[in-house]
Design a protein around this motif. Structure first.
Motif, PDB file in Angstrom:
ATOM      1  N   ALA A   1      43.074  16.378  12.979  1.00 45.80           N
ATOM      2  CA  ALA A   1      44.389  16.952  13.273  1.00 45.80           C
ATOM      3  C   ALA A   1      45.398  16.404  12.275  1.00 45.80           C
ATOM      4  CB  ALA A   1      44.798  16.581  14.689  1.00 45.80           C
ATOM      5  N   LYS A   2      46.578  16.998  12.286  1.00 41.26           N
ATOM      6  CA  LYS A   2      47.628  16.574  11.352  1.00 41.26           C
ATOM      7  C   LYS A   2      47.938  15.084  11.478  1.00 41.26           C
ATOM      8  CE  LYS A   2      51.818  18.852   9.782  1.00 41.26           C
ATOM      9  NZ  LYS A   2      52.853  19.800  10.215  1.00 41.26           N
TER      10      LYS A   2
ATOM     11  N   HIS B   1      46.240  33.419  21.392  1.00 41.17           N
ATOM     12  CA  HIS B   1      45.595  32.216  21.929  1.00 41.17           C
ATOM     13  C   HIS B   1      44.129  32.453  22.282  1.00 41.17           C
ATOM     14  CE1 HIS B   1      46.157  34.161  25.740  1.00 41.17           C
ATOM     15  NE2 HIS B   1      45.506  33.206  26.347  1.00 41.17           N
ATOM     16  N   MET B   2      43.723  33.741  22.354  1.00 43.20           N
ATOM     17  CA  MET B   2      42.316  34.048  22.653  1.00 43.20           C
ATOM     18  C   MET B   2      41.398  33.547  21.541  1.00 43.20           C
ATOM     19  SD  MET B   2      42.744  37.830  24.169  1.00 43.20           S
ATOM     20  CE  MET B   2      41.060  38.250  24.544  1.00 43.20           C
TER      21      MET B   2
ATOM     22  N   GLY C   1      38.412  13.445  29.359  1.00 41.39           N
ATOM     23  CA  GLY C   1      37.476  14.042  28.419  1.00 41.39           C
ATOM     24  C   GLY C   1      37.099  15.475  28.721  1.00 41.39           C
TER      25      GLY C   1
ATOM     26  N   ARG D   1      41.459  30.828  20.243  1.00 43.61           N
ATOM     27  CA  ARG D   1      41.141  29.424  20.459  1.00 43.61           C
ATOM     28  C   ARG D   1      40.077  29.224  21.533  1.00 43.61           C
ATOM     29  NH1 ARG D   1      46.775  27.248  20.993  1.00 43.61           N
ATOM     30  NH2 ARG D   1      47.307  29.133  19.878  1.00 43.61           N
TER      31      ARG D   1
ATOM     32  N   ASN E   1      36.281  16.775  23.819  1.00 42.01           N
ATOM     33  CA  ASN E   1      35.684  17.266  25.053  1.00 42.01           C
ATOM     34  C   ASN E   1      34.424  16.467  25.374  1.00 42.01           C
ATOM     35  OD1 ASN E   1      34.796  18.702  27.219  1.00 42.01           O
ATOM     36  ND2 ASN E   1      34.585  20.652  26.150  1.00 42.01           N
TER      37      ASN E   1
ATOM     38  N   GLU F   1      50.061  25.260   4.442  1.00 43.69           N
ATOM     39  CA  GLU F   1      50.469  24.706   5.735  1.00 43.69           C
ATOM     40  C   GLU F   1      49.817  25.413   6.919  1.00 43.69           C
ATOM     41  OE1 GLU F   1      54.795  24.457   5.655  1.00 43.69           O
ATOM     42  OE2 GLU F   1      54.469  22.296   5.542  1.00 43.69           O
ATOM     43  N   ASP F   2      49.317  26.649   6.689  1.00 47.53           N
ATOM     44  CA  ASP F   2      48.791  27.406   7.829  1.00 47.53           C
ATOM     45  C   ASP F   2      47.273  27.269   7.986  1.00 47.53           C
ATOM     46  OD1 ASP F   2      48.275  28.734   5.532  1.00 47.53           O
ATOM     47  OD2 ASP F   2      48.730  30.744   6.298  1.00 47.53           O
ATOM     48  N   ILE F   3      46.749  26.105   7.706  1.00 40.04           N
ATOM     49  CA  ILE F   3      45.317  25.857   7.861  1.00 40.04           C
ATOM     50  C   ILE F   3      45.106  25.107   9.184  1.00 40.04           C
ATOM     51  CG2 ILE F   3      43.248  24.831   6.778  1.00 40.04           C
ATOM     52  CD1 ILE F   3      44.577  26.856   4.930  1.00 40.04           C
ATOM     53  N   ALA F   4      44.104  25.532   9.947  1.00 39.10           N
ATOM     54  CA  ALA F   4      43.900  24.960  11.287  1.00 39.10           C
ATOM     55  C   ALA F   4      43.682  23.447  11.241  1.00 39.10           C
ATOM     56  CB  ALA F   4      42.726  25.644  11.960  1.00 39.10           C
ATOM     57  N   TYR F   5      42.807  22.992  10.339  1.00 41.46           N
ATOM     58  CA  TYR F   5      42.534  21.561  10.277  1.00 41.46           C
ATOM     59  C   TYR F   5      43.216  20.990   9.035  1.00 41.46           C
ATOM     60  CZ  TYR F   5      39.160  22.922  13.739  1.00 41.46           C
ATOM     61  OH  TYR F   5      38.588  23.454  14.855  1.00 41.46           O
ATOM     62  N   HIS F   6      44.092  20.030   9.247  1.00 40.11           N
ATOM     63  CA  HIS F   6      44.893  19.489   8.158  1.00 40.11           C
ATOM     64  C   HIS F   6      44.021  18.775   7.127  1.00 40.11           C
ATOM     65  CE1 HIS F   6      47.460  16.290   6.371  1.00 40.11           C
ATOM     66  NE2 HIS F   6      48.212  17.349   6.151  1.00 40.11           N
TER      67      HIS F   6
ATOM     68  N   GLU G   1      38.185  31.190  16.328  1.00 40.22           N
ATOM     69  CA  GLU G   1      38.939  30.820  15.144  1.00 40.22           C
ATOM     70  C   GLU G   1      38.046  30.116  14.116  1.00 40.22           C
ATOM     71  OE1 GLU G   1      43.395  29.590  15.405  1.00 40.22           O
ATOM     72  OE2 GLU G   1      42.007  28.091  16.139  1.00 40.22           O
TER      73      GLU G   1
ATOM     74  N   LEU H   1      38.973  15.677  15.587  1.00 40.57           N
ATOM     75  CA  LEU H   1      38.846  16.756  16.578  1.00 40.57           C
ATOM     76  C   LEU H   1      37.404  17.246  16.695  1.00 40.57           C
ATOM     77  CD1 LEU H   1      41.984  18.910  15.633  1.00 40.57           C
ATOM     78  CD2 LEU H   1      41.817  17.209  17.438  1.00 40.57           C
TER      79      LEU H   1
ATOM     80  N   GLN I   1      52.994  26.407  11.905  1.00 32.19           N
ATOM     81  CA  GLN I   1      52.158  27.011  10.863  1.00 32.19           C
ATOM     82  C   GLN I   1      50.731  27.260  11.345  1.00 32.19           C
ATOM     83  OE1 GLN I   1      54.354  24.538   9.567  1.00 32.19           O
ATOM     84  NE2 GLN I   1      55.577  26.127   8.562  1.00 32.19           N
TER      85      GLN I   1
ATOM     86  N   ASN J   1      32.837  19.119  19.808  1.00 32.74           N
ATOM     87  CA  ASN J   1      34.276  18.936  19.976  1.00 32.74           C
ATOM     88  C   ASN J   1      34.440  17.507  20.491  1.00 32.74           C
ATOM     89  OD1 ASN J   1      36.914  18.848  20.835  1.00 32.74           O
ATOM     90  ND2 ASN J   1      36.867  20.815  21.888  1.00 32.74           N
TER      91      ASN J   1
END
Lengths: 250, 396
Positions: free
Chosen positions: A185-186, A109-110, B106, A112, A218, A160-165, A123, A191, B166, A215
């Motif tokens: 996102a999926k 998770h680091m 946000g 991210r 955010n 399937e293992d790609i961060a951004y769909h 990432e 995002l 995934q 982002n």
């Protein structure tokens, strides 16, 4: 008056009936974009300006890149970050902090977490920059951005293992450079956004000079500006530069 | 018996000096017992609440799941289909956990997204609130600590961003359907609870869990790849923490005891100095030096005994009141980092009270005996003549 209306309606009818030029193949455009950005070795000095509602920070760094798999970054300023180094080797990343004199592998998770408080995550930095390896592209339409004619490409992940769909790209038709990018996102939620604010030419290729990352979720962040101050293509980089020992080397 | 009578008469004769000594001793007795009761109360309260709201009969964990190191959390999930019957009987309650980012108003924050069945029956936990049906929006249950951290209220909506099995990002809107008041941080701080089925769908981890909560008394015959952590093991950290805190409190006991011992030692030295003629007379009348020494030791010990008696009179109402009504420590308890309510109910056990009394009385006896030892080497003629027992340096 009635005549004018009839003329306008007939003109619109005929214009819409005219055959439109077919849109070029999305994958072809994407490969051209990849070819434009790819270089064997690169040495780059850059500035990263991180802005949020309360403050602004500027981080200077020098980066050595070899091919797609190896990258080494040394932070030059501010004083707090000076001497911090990062090494990327394929899908692994290590970070060295001079204050603790420790090398930490960035994993799980680091990855991210944001890089130096910016809108970029570790990432994002680890990602394969050759988009045609990861996505299938379809040309959606034509648009004008920053007074440049662009193709709008819609990218959908191959694996399937790609961060951004999926992604949406605005590609400069002439310079083959991405001027705007949206990452989804999926479920389709937007995002991240990227805008290339300035470009420059080097060795006949067009490169982004100033990029604004955001982002979208955010709202506290006003984006991260990434400015390339100098770029040397196909430079000589010794092998030791991409070793873990180089992280401790001053 | 004669010595006992004499000692008692001497103490009474000393008047205010004796009373002050006895009072100090009693206060110290009460303070030590009260503090120990407080630590015991915190430990019992913390473990009881944790068992009721989080631990139940123990946990079966995925081997890669470590609550203290969530780096590999995305790898820590597996199917519970082999245990499906126990899950259906509610002997086991599966919980799935993933890392997520939330965006309340946000602002970006990290959170743990946890899935639990709304009809769970093992914990004192308001999971039934997750039964709320909402079109597309994820019902979310959070604790008060998390609500404060996120600065959100009941009914507020926020975006959750997560990754599926995934590693692909996804995002959706969640709405807070309930804010629970709990004192157990392990189910509150940094956590968002959603229906298990929904989380499994979101991540593609169908019929998978990170850990399973067991019903008290239930044990899997063949746990396969699940690692069992018993109730004792799970609350062990709290007991350990309280022992550490309690040993920190020992320092305070020591200071209190030192003060009491100093007061008794001082009284004894002063008494022997002031009453040397009396000591000489007692020896001249036929008492041995050892008997006189014993008399003085008994006098000192009696301070402890009378102090203990007064402590019972003073302490019973205080301890009884605090035992019934508790003591409200307010926000101070947050610094304990423990699952405890701000109102602490001390627990006084007979063993703890008896051990405290025995220890203090033993110490009082030893301390009283040290100055009295000098009497054994005393010549009666010197004592009657009023010569010093404790010599000044260089004096012959």
């Amino acid at each position: 008056m009635k005549k004018y209306y009839i003329v306008i309606i007939i003109s619109i009818f005929f214009m819409s009936a005219l055959p439109t030029a077919p849109l070029p193949d999305g994958m072809e455009i994407l490969k051209q974009v990849d070819d434009n950005i790819t270089a064997e070795n690169r040495i780059m000095t850059s500035r990263m300006i991180v802005r949020n509602r309360r403050s602004e920070r500027e981080i200077k760094a020098k980066t050595w890149i070899r091919g797609m798999d190896q990258a080494f970054t040394e932070y030059l300023s501010p004083a707090r970050e000076q001497g911090t180094k990062m090494l990327k080797e394929k899908d692994r990343m290590w970070i060295y902090s001079p204050s603790t004199d420790r090398i930490i592998q960035i994993a799980g998770h680091m990855l991210r977490q944001s890089v130096m408080g910016s809108d970029l995550s570790y990432e994002d930095m680890m990602e394969d920059p050759i988009l045609s390896n990861l996505y299938t592209a379809k040309t959606l339409s034509v648009d004008t951005l920053q007074e440049r004619l662009c193709w709008i490409l819609v990218l959908t992940s191959k694996k399937e293992d790609i961060a951004y769909h999926s992604r949406k790209l605005w590609v400069d038709q002439e310079r083959k450079i991405i001027l705007r990018e949206e990452r989804f996102a999926k479920g389709g939620t937007l995002l991240k956004e990227t805008d290339v604010l300035h470009v420059f030419q080097i060795d006949g290729r067009w490169y982004p000079k100033e990029i604004l990352y955001r982002n979208v979720l955010n709202q506290n962040s006003e984006g991260t500006r990434f400015i390339i101050e100098s770029l040397e293509l196909d430079a000589e980089i010794p092998d030791w530069r991409f070793s873990k020992a180089a992280l401790r080397r001053s | 018996m004669l010595l006992f009578k004499l000692a008692y008469r001497n103490i009474r004769g000393a008047g205010l000096r004796s009373f002050l000594n006895i009072l100090v001793m009693s206060i110290i007795f009460v303070l030590i017992v009260w503090m120990q009761g407080l630590y015991e109360g915190v430990t019992v309260q913390a473990t009881t609440d944790m068992i009721r709201e989080d631990v139940a009969g123990g946990h079966y964990r995925h081997p890669a799941y470590d609550p203290n190191d969530l780096v590999d959390l995305m790898e820590a999930h597996q199917s519970y289909q082999p245990q499906q019957k126990a899950v259906d009987r509610h002997d086991l309650e599966p919980v799935l956990m993933i890392n997520a980012s939330v965006y309340p108003n946000g602002r970006m924050q990290s959170a743990l997204l946890k899935g639990i069945r709304p009809d769970q029956a093992l914990l004192d936990f308001p999971a039934h609130e997750l039964k709320t049906q909402m079109d597309g929006v994820i019902p979310a249950l959070i604790g008060k600590r998390m609500a404060d951290m996120m600065q959100v209220a009941l009914g507020d909506e926020f975006i959750i961003q997560w990754r599926d099995r995934q590693g692909t990002f996804d995002a959706a809107t969640a709405r807070i359907v309930h804010i629970m008041t709990t004192i157990v941080p392990t189910i509150d701080a940094g956590q968002i609870w959603i229906p298990l089925k929904r989380l499994q769908e979101m991540t593609g981890m169908t019929d998978e869990a990170t850990y399973m909560i067991a019903r008290p008394g239930f044990q899997l015959q063949d746990p396969q790849n699940w690692e069992y952590y018993s109730q004792d093991e799970l609350v062990h950290s709290i007991v350990n923490l309280m022992e550490t805190k309690s040993s920190g409190g020992m320092f305070l006991y020591l200071i209190l005891l030192l003060m009491a011992m100093l007061s008794i030692f001082d009284t004894q030295v002063l008494a022997i100095f002031k009453r040397r003629k009396e000591i000489g007379t007692l020896v001249a009348l036929g008492m041995t030096q050892k008997e006189v020494s014993r008399l003085f030791t008994l006098e000192g010990t009696m301070f402890g005994l009378l102090g203990a008696a007064l402590a019972v009179i003073l302490g019973i109402p205080i301890c009884l009141y605090t035992w019934r009504n508790g003591i409200n420590f307010g926000p101070v308890m947050d610094s304990f980092n423990l699952a405890v309510s701000p109102i602490i109910y001390p627990i006084y056990t007979p063993e703890m009270i008896a051990a405290t009394f025995i220890l203090v009385l033993f110490l009082v006896m030893v301390i009283s005996g040290i100055p009295a030892r000098k009497i054994a080497s005393l010549r009666p003629t010197d004592a009657i003549a009023g010569r010093r027992i404790y010599k000044v340096r260089g004096e012959k």
